[in-house]
Scaffold this motif. Structure first.
Motif, short mmCIF file in Angstrom:
data_model
loop_
_atom_site.label_atom_id
_atom_site.label_comp_id
_atom_site.label_asym_id
_atom_site.label_seq_id
_atom_site.Cartn_x
_atom_site.Cartn_y
_atom_site.Cartn_z
N THR A 105 41.91 39.43 58.57
CA THR A 105 40.78 39.30 57.33
C THR A 105 41.19 40.30 56.51
O THR A 105 41.68 41.51 56.44
N ALA A 106 41.23 40.28 54.91
CA ALA A 106 41.68 41.22 54.00
C ALA A 106 40.46 41.04 52.84
O ALA A 106 40.06 39.75 52.42
N THR A 107 39.85 42.18 52.51
CA THR A 107 39.23 42.17 51.13
C THR A 107 40.06 42.89 50.03
O THR A 107 39.81 42.82 48.74
N ALA A 108 41.07 43.40 50.30
CA ALA A 108 41.83 44.15 49.39
C ALA A 108 42.97 43.07 48.94
O ALA A 108 44.36 42.75 49.28
N VAL A 109 42.50 42.33 47.85
CA VAL A 109 43.35 41.02 47.42
C VAL A 109 42.96 41.12 46.02
O VAL A 109 41.61 41.16 45.64
N CYS A 110 43.68 40.67 45.10
CA CYS A 110 43.25 40.42 43.67
C CYS A 110 44.39 39.84 42.84
O CYS A 110 45.45 39.68 43.21
N SER A 111 44.14 39.36 41.72
CA SER A 111 44.62 38.68 40.65
C SER A 111 45.74 39.86 40.12
O SER A 111 45.34 40.95 39.73
N VAL A 112 47.07 39.36 39.87
CA VAL A 112 47.91 40.44 39.41
C VAL A 112 48.47 39.55 37.76
O VAL A 112 48.17 40.62 36.96
N THR A 113 48.92 38.56 37.60
CA THR A 113 49.36 37.92 36.56
C THR A 113 49.22 36.41 36.66
O THR A 113 49.43 36.03 37.73
N ASP A 114 49.07 35.91 35.58
CA ASP A 114 48.85 34.05 35.58
C ASP A 114 50.41 33.64 35.34
O ASP A 114 50.39 32.51 35.19
N GLN A 115 51.47 34.37 35.01
CA GLN A 115 52.71 33.95 34.56
C GLN A 115 53.78 34.97 35.15
O GLN A 115 54.07 35.92 34.67
N PRO A 116 54.27 34.54 36.15
CA PRO A 116 53.95 33.43 37.22
C PRO A 116 52.61 33.77 37.93
O PRO A 116 52.31 34.88 38.04
N PRO A 117 51.85 32.75 38.08
CA PRO A 117 50.70 33.01 38.81
C PRO A 117 50.78 33.91 40.32
O PRO A 117 51.62 33.60 41.29
N THR A 118 50.38 35.00 40.27
CA THR A 118 50.62 35.80 41.17
C THR A 118 49.27 36.90 41.79
O THR A 118 48.45 37.08 40.95
N LEU A 119 49.20 36.81 43.07
CA LEU A 119 48.10 37.70 43.60
C LEU A 119 48.59 38.89 44.40
O LEU A 119 49.90 38.77 44.74
N LEU A 120 47.87 39.97 44.72
CA LEU A 120 48.55 41.01 45.79
C LEU A 120 47.34 40.93 46.82
O LEU A 120 46.38 40.61 46.82
N VAL A 121 47.99 41.29 48.02
CA VAL A 121 47.38 41.67 49.48
C VAL A 121 47.92 42.88 49.78
O VAL A 121 49.11 43.17 49.90
N CYS A 122 46.76 43.70 50.24
CA CYS A 122 47.19 44.94 50.94
C CYS A 122 47.10 44.94 52.52
O CYS A 122 46.20 44.22 52.67
#
Ligand SMILES: NC(=O)c1ccc[n+]([C@@H]2O[C@H](COP(=O)([O-])OP(=O)(O)OC[C@H]3O[C@@H](n4cnc5c(N)ncnc54)[C@H](O)[C@@H]3O)[C@@H](O)[C@H]2O)c1
Ligand SMILES: Cc1cc2c(cc1C)N(C[C@H](O)[C@H](O)[C@H](O)COP(=O)(O)O)c1[nH]c(=O)[nH]c(=O)c1N2
Length: 171
Positions: free
Chosen positions: A40-57
């Motif tokens: 389970t993770a709450t530390a997730v967010c959008s980074v950039t939409d080009q290329p579509p990228t998110l981060l997970v800690c």
């Protein structure tokens, strides 16, 4: 202006403050040569939409850490209302078999488990990572998205779960 550099923020004070940030709840999964795993993770967010990228800690001390970094693929499954049991199961200290037994799963382009009934599922390849303190920040390029537009949203705030009525999101 003099900025005080030397006043340490205690760990507990930081956590108490962070408990004031509302966050979506996600079950992060992987599968491959290094095994099926999820947390389970709450530390997730959008980074950039080009290329579509998110981060997970991810905490490097987590039992699942080697599976994620070894496989290099992840699925970010964002939970909806009524899925607190999944969050608790994947929140630590339970065997992987027990965690996955709480849901129904399929596979997409990366092979990572996709949660049936999730609000959103982002199927991703880890393109890089950076270590900060106890955690790694996984940079995840989104290869595919599945979503239920009308599904309600599960939110973690003030150390407990809250349910929000569904809203339309467009891709
Ligand atoms: N980023 C994380 O690693 C993270 C985030 C949320 C919860 N958790 C874990 O889930 C459990 C329950 O958390 P809780 O929110 O009910 O109470 P808590 O008091 O442990 O945490 C409050 C808030 O502090 C932050 N936090 C907690 N542990 C952290 C960590 N090791 N690294 C970075 N930020 C952290 C999160 O934003 C969390 O919601 C704890 O074991 C906690 O460590 C970890
Ligand atoms: C609501 C909530 C939110 C988070 C977590 C827990 C809970 C209950 N945990 C902790 C994480 O899920 C837990 O450490 C893993 O399941 C690994 O546990 P084991 O080492 O396998 O027992 C967690 N861990 C992490 O590395 N990054 C995160 O963003 C979060 N967020």
């Amino acid at each position: 202006m003099n900025v005080p550099h030397s006043i340490p923020v205690e760990r507990q004070a930081f956590r108490d403050a962070m408990a004031g940030l509302a966050a979506a709840v996600n079950v992060i999964t992987t599968d491959g040569p290094h095994g099926r795993a999820g947390f389970t993770a709450t530390a997730v967010c959008s980074v950039t939409d080009q290329p579509p990228t998110l981060l997970v800690c991810i905490n490097r001390g987590a039992s699942v850490y080697e599976s994620f970094t070894g496989n290099g693929m992840v699925c970010v499954n964002t939970l909806g209302n009524g899925q607190q049991a999944l969050s608790n199961a994947f929140g630590g200290k339970t065997a992987q078999e027990e965690r996955f037994a709480t849901g129904h799963w399929s596979q997409g382009v990366t092979g990572a488990p996709i949660l049936e009934g999730a609000k959103l599922s982002f199927d991703c390849r880890i393109t890089s990572s950076t270590s900060v303190g106890t955690h790694d920040i996984l940079i995840c390029e989104v290869l595919d998205i599945r979503q239920q537009n009308e599904a309600d949203v599960l939110v973690y705030f003030a150390r407990r779960y809250h349910e929000l009525a569904g809203t339309q999101a467009s891709v």
